[in-house]
Write a protein that holds these residues in place. Structure first.
Motif, PDB file in Angstrom:
ATOM      1  N   ARG A  96     -33.760  -1.240  11.181  1.00  0.00           N
ATOM      2  CA  ARG A  96     -34.403  -2.045  11.648  1.00  0.00           C
ATOM      3  C   ARG A  96     -33.734  -2.763  12.781  1.00  0.00           C
ATOM      4  NH1 ARG A  96     -34.279  -6.550   6.692  1.00  0.00           N
ATOM      5  NH2 ARG A  96     -35.525  -4.932   5.948  1.00  0.00           N
TER       6      ARG A  96
ATOM      7  N   THR B 143     -43.308  -9.812  13.722  1.00  0.00           N
ATOM      8  CA  THR B 143     -42.695  -8.488  12.913  1.00  0.00           C
ATOM      9  C   THR B 143     -43.435  -7.425  13.535  1.00  0.00           C
ATOM     10  OG1 THR B 143     -44.205  -8.832  11.214  1.00  0.00           O
ATOM     11  CG2 THR B 143     -42.011  -9.841  11.123  1.00  0.00           C
TER      12      THR B 143
ATOM     13  N   VAL C 192     -32.522 -12.868  10.332  1.00  0.00           N
ATOM     14  CA  VAL C 192     -31.467 -11.866  10.238  1.00  0.00           C
ATOM     15  C   VAL C 192     -30.984 -11.375   9.159  1.00  0.00           C
ATOM     16  CG1 VAL C 192     -29.348 -11.582  11.624  1.00  0.00           C
ATOM     17  CG2 VAL C 192     -31.214 -12.729  12.631  1.00  0.00           C
TER      18      VAL C 192
ATOM     19  N   VAL D 283     -38.377  -9.081  14.530  1.00  0.00           N
ATOM     20  CA  VAL D 283     -37.740  -7.933  13.646  1.00  0.00           C
ATOM     21  C   VAL D 283     -38.771  -6.892  13.883  1.00  0.00           C
ATOM     22  CG1 VAL D 283     -37.344  -7.175  11.304  1.00  0.00           C
ATOM     23  CG2 VAL D 283     -37.559  -9.800  12.189  1.00  0.00           C
TER      24      VAL D 283
ATOM     25  N   SER E 212     -39.171  -2.954  12.369  1.00  0.00           N
ATOM     26  CA  SER E 212     -38.568  -1.929  11.319  1.00  0.00           C
ATOM     27  C   SER E 212     -39.334  -0.441  11.419  1.00  0.00           C
ATOM     28  CB  SER E 212     -38.778  -2.352   9.819  1.00  0.00           C
ATOM     29  OG  SER E 212     -40.147  -2.605   9.674  1.00  0.00           O
TER      30      SER E 212
ATOM     31  N   TYR F 226     -33.233  -6.619  15.311  1.00  0.00           N
ATOM     32  CA  TYR F 226     -33.763  -7.881  15.479  1.00  0.00           C
ATOM     33  C   TYR F 226     -33.405  -8.018  16.983  1.00  0.00           C
ATOM     34  CZ  TYR F 226     -32.776  -8.178  10.523  1.00  0.00           C
ATOM     35  OH  TYR F 226     -32.839  -8.037   9.126  1.00  0.00           O
TER      36      TYR F 226
END
Length: 441
Positions: free
Chosen positions: A272, A238, A343, A171, A173, A274
């Motif tokens: 964001r 992340t 997700v 992820v 962001s 994925y």
């Protein structure tokens, strides 16, 4: 050898349930992420039942309705997720639905890409999938079409179910501060005219963003750099990113022109993306993140303009009795998919909407049974209109000739924080998130 589709096993259960519950043909969308080697399907959603539909429709498929559903769903997908194709459940043979599926997948892709703000990349996957399921035999036939080739023919594809497809997805962001001034060349102030001016400026802003620099965890990485080198495959990564945008050399202040007004869009947006790979490369992160920024900005403009078209404001334009007209763009809210992994999908909430309306829309568009407590409302707080700052903006404009409609937005309140500036952006700037001001002097 055709393309391979790795499909979350929850999708199999969902499609099986549709086979059991529905007698008439059922259509829907397949959602996931493409890559050069294979594609990943993480969820599926049936086409909502049209209120005016009747039994007289028989076995026909409403192409326009399916296409509109695809357009609406694409708005609700963060970076890295897209509508990969369509499915149909019917008791007819697969070859009898091939033409229908081809029409649906081409129409859906055309609708989704019609007003995209980014240019296609050389490595973009242009194959879209069609899935036919016989409701009686449960036989599945998977084919793909190259939607960028009008003469494309169906190619067989491999369809495999697997558990935990997105359990280790990464992820990324970011929160981007937006400060956009849109001049209105004359005094025409209808919604359609305003919409056109905003979208033209969005295209300029999109070019600036494409040339912008992407920092990942505070570093500028070479495009082929792997973000998670040496990490275990099962470990979810992340990352925090920053997008640095350099305006064009010619600024608005460098040009003397008569203006009928202006629109200022100021605040912050949460973005964001994925990534399916356990070793995502920096260039993929940057591409998906920038596309999500452009998508969410375009979506908010579209939604606000649609709202104004159906409101009392349409037809009146900017009031000559007021110095400033103020509107708030909807804020972005996230909802996790019911699968193992990070997700989420998203929706947009106007200030006069409650969370129950979000859950209703998620159910209608994505067939997700979400509770209000499932919704992540922390990334963008509702915009606040500050009368003090608007009055100050009016005083700054006083005495200037010729009369020009200008727009000012309240500056975001500052919070104390510990850590990198990126970490504060979501809470700090979203207080004025995506505010639209129109003023008339």
């Amino acid at each position: 050898m055709g393309r391979s589709y790795i499909v979350e096993d929850a999708v199999e259960g969902y499609l099986t349930k549709l086979c059991e519950q529905q007698a008439a043909p059922v259509t829907g969308l397949l959602i996931g992420q493409s890559s050069a080697q294979r594609d990943f399907v993480v969820t599926a959603t049936r086409t909502p039942q049209r209120e005016e539909s009747t039994a007289a429709a028989g076995n026909s498929v409403d192409k326009n309705w399916v296409t509109e559903h695809a357009r609406q769903v694409s708005r609700m997908l963060p970076g890295g997720l897209s509508v990969l194709g369509v499915f149909i459940i019917t008791d007819t043979d697969a070859k009898d639905t091939l033409t229908t599926l081809r029409q649906l997948v081409f129409a859906a892709e055309s609708s989704i890409s019609w007003d995209q703000l980014w240019n296609p990349a050389d490595d973009d996957v242009t194959d879209c999938v069609t899935l036919h399921i016989n409701s009686k035999t449960r036989k599945t036939v998977c084919r793909t079409f190259d939607v960028k080739d009008p003469k494309s023919i169906a190619k067989p594809a491999d369809w495999k179910y697997q558990s935990g497809v997105c359990s280790s997805w990464s992820v990324v962001s970011c929160c981007l501060n937006v400060d956009m001034l849109v001049p209105l060349p004359d005094y025409r102030t209808g919604t359609e005219y305003l919409d056109r001016c905003l979208k033209e400026e969005l295209k300029v802003w999109a070019h600036q963003l494409e040339r912008g620099v992407c920092l990942i965890d505070g570093k500028k990485l070479a495009g082929d750099t792997e973000l998670s080198g040496g990490q275990k495959r099962s470990v979810r990564q992340t990352y925090a990113a920053q997008l640095l945008i350099t305006p064009d050399d010619q600024k608005l202040t460098d040009v003397v022109q008569w203006s009928g007004g202006s629109v200022s869009v100021r605040g912050a947006i949460h973005s964001r993306a994925y990534l399916h790979s356990n070793k995502p490369k920096a260039k993929l992160v940057e591409k998906l993140l920038k596309r999500d920024v452009l998508s969410t900005m375009a979506t908010r403009v579209d939604m606000l303009m649609e709202e104004l078209l159906t409101s009392e404001w349409e037809g009146k334009g900017l009031s000559r009795d007021k110095e400033t007209e103020q509107f708030c763009f909807p804020r972005r809210i996230f909802c996790p998919l019911k699968v193992s992994g990070p997700v989420c999908v998203c929706d947009y909430q106007f200030s006069d909407e409650g969370l129950s309306e979000m859950t209703d829309r998620l159910k209608e568009m994505l067939d997700i049974d979400a509770a209000e407590e499932d919704l992540d409302t922390r990334q963008e707080t509702p915009a606040e209109i500050s009368k003090t700052d608007v009055a100050a903006a009016g005083r700054e404009r006083a005495g200037k000739e010729p009369p020009v409609e200008t727009v000012e937005a309240p500056k975001p309140k500052r919070n104390s924080y510990i850590g990198v500036a990126m970490a504060t952006a979501v809470a700090l700037l979203a207080t004025a998130a995506s505010m639209l001001y129109l003023s008339d002097v």
